[in-house]
Scaffold this active site. Structure first.
Site, PDB file in Angstrom:
ATOM      1  CG  ASP A 295      -8.583  -4.705  -2.375  1.00  0.00           C
ATOM      2  OD1 ASP A 295      -9.760  -4.561  -2.048  1.00  0.00           O
ATOM      3  OD2 ASP A 295      -7.912  -3.834  -2.941  1.00  0.00           O
TER       4      ASP A 295
ATOM      5  CG  HIS B 272      -2.056   0.928   1.116  1.00  0.00           C
ATOM      6  ND1 HIS B 272      -1.956   2.266   1.414  1.00  0.00           N
ATOM      7  CD2 HIS B 272      -3.318   0.713   0.681  1.00  0.00           C
ATOM      8  CE1 HIS B 272      -3.129   2.827   1.172  1.00  0.00           C
ATOM      9  NE2 HIS B 272      -3.976   1.914   0.720  1.00  0.00           N
TER      10      HIS B 272
END
Ligand code: ACO
Length: 436
Positions: free
Chosen positions: A371, A313
């Site tokens: 996710d 991320h």
């Protein structure tokens, strides 16, 4: 924002005079150096492709501490919101700044519920798509088309219009996503039922048919609601920044949100949940848990272009707090459905364990993001993989619209207009065709 005690001084090795720039502090998080006058003072721009060090706005909505792995909506930790509030309370918080009291919740729920139906003409617009179109292609079109259906809420400078557009978008997204799904499988559209909760109504529109009613199941509805809460906003991510940039020209709110939907589609952003589940299914097909080692080798090979989807991320350099909550939900849903031995969950857990111990991932601070587990939950609920990102878009709509409204209400806002470092040809003359 307030002026910090210190100032920044930029000096140059070529003897040009140095410049002082103000530093501002927010309520929490890193200070910012105000470079707005830099070009006027020095004739130079800053260079920051990908916005690695750039705060593009001031915002009071969502705060992320990427090193701690902390996510706050309007100051409230995501863990508390996910376990003590529902999605519509979260929407109220993001839009208006405060959690509603009991009466406020009732009023807000009623307001959103009153807007769940879409203009009947919308289905004819939808019917123009191929049935095998990707749901995100359809959603980009449908959300953009809302500006053609709801003319009384397209003036972005009018606060009343902005509020009606916000409520319409939040209320109608589940209806549109479910319609896109029903259309893709050739089933009749199911109209919203306003006595159900936001998540339960969405699931019924997805899974009921005129021949058979769908009984929403509490555990699955709670899981869906949690998916919505965890995806509701995430600071100045790619799609939110897209919405802000698009809206900064004064375009109508539906068009700006459609731009966000389009941006979210990419596999480096919202498309990662679909890509992650496809990745798990691929590994499973090609040998499952025993082949994880080979897969990780590929991921670490710079020339393979293979990524461990659902990992890494831009902001979190620690565990994404949403991933932890999603993993909990994943276990709860699979246990409820009696599929504790789901091979993909086993695979995901094994993959996560190896990655968290592997030097490649540890040194780059790559951790599971939201996710990584959300695809397994959605698949267990019965949602087809190609619809995952559309559900993300449904949930993120409130964040997009809250951020857009915050920008427009800020008296200092300007059209977004970045500059560039030009590296193309210098000025030259066009030669006649025969001499080229
Ligand atoms: N698998 C393998 N290596 C990775 C991964 C990954 N998932 N993510 C980052 N890396 C590596 C990069 O190759 C790079 O290595 P290097 O320093 O040797 O060149 C290093 O880690 C830093 O990565 P960047 O790509 O520079 O980080 P950036 O902040 O630009 O990218 C992103 C973040 C796009 C999320 C990236 O981690 C990624 O592609 N992850 C997979 C897709 C994904 O899950 N996206 C969802 C994000 S969350 C969301 O939108 C809801």
């Amino acid at each position: 924002m307030k002026l910090a005690d210190n100032k920044a001084t930029l000096s140059f090795s070529n003897g040009s005079p140095s410049v002082e720039m103000p530093v501002y502090s927010g309520s929490i998080g890193p200070d910012v150096i105000d470079i707005r006058k830099l070009y006027a003072q020095t004739g130079m721009f800053t260079f920051d492709p990908g916005f690695m060090s750039t705060a593009a706005c001031q915002s009071a909505i969502t705060y992320i501490d990427g090193d701690k792995g902390e996510l706050l909506y309007r100051g409230y930790p995501i863990e508390q919101l996910a376990t003590q509030c529902d999605f519509l309370e979260t929407c109220h918080l993001l839009l208006y700044g405060e959690l509603p009291d009991a009466k406020g919740k009732e009023d807000f729920t009623k307001l959103v519920t009153m807007h769940t139906m879409v203009n009947e003409q919308m289905q004819f617009f939808l019917r123009g798509f191929r049935r095998d179109a990707h749901p995100m292609a359809v959603m980009t079109g449908l959300v953009g088309a809302m500006s053609a259906f709801y003319h009384d809420s397209t003036d972005i400078t009018n606060p009343k219009h902005r509020e009606i557009a916000a409520i319409r978008l939040i209320a109608k997204m589940p209806t549109l996503v479910a319609m896109a799904y029903k259309y893709s499988i050739g089933q009749p559209f199911i109209y919203p039922r306003n006595d159900l909760s936001y998540a339960a109504n969405f699931m019924r529109m997805m899974f009921a048919t005129p021949c058979e009613e769908y009984e929403p199941n509490d555990v699955l509805v709670r899981a869906m609601d949690r998916i919505f809460i965890l995806h509701a906003d995430h600071e100045q991510n790619a799609s939110t920044s897209t919405v802000r940039v698009c809206g900064s020209s004064g375009t109508n709110p539906f068009a700006a949100i459609a731009a966000g939907v389009a941006c979210l589609w990419g596999p480096a952003h919202g498309g990662a949940n679909e890509a992650c589940l496809n990745m798990l299914e691929d590994i499973q097909r090609n040998g499952g848990i025993d082949k994880i080692g080979d897969f990780i080798k590929q991921v670490k090979d710079k020339n393979s272009n293979v990524k461990l989807m659902g990992f890494g991320h831009r902001v979190y350099k620690n565990y994404d707090p949403r991933a932890k909550l999603m993993q909990e939900t994943c276990k709860e849903v699979l246990a409820h459905l009696g599929v504790q031995n789901d091979p993909l969950l086993k695979l995901a857990v094994a993959l996560e364990k190896i990655a968290l111990e592997d030097e490649y991932f540890v040194s780059r601070k790559l951790y599971p993001n939201v996710d990584f587990y959300s695809g397994i939950v959605q698949r267990a609920i019965g949602i087809p993989v190609s619809l995952f990102t559309a559900i993300f878009a449904l949930a993120r709509t409130v964040g997009w619209i809250a951020q857009l409204n915050e920008m427009i209400s800020d008296n200092d806002y300007k059209i977004s207009r970045p500059r560039q470092l030009f590296v193309g040809s210098e000025k030259r003359d066009v030669k006649p065709l025969v001499q080229r």
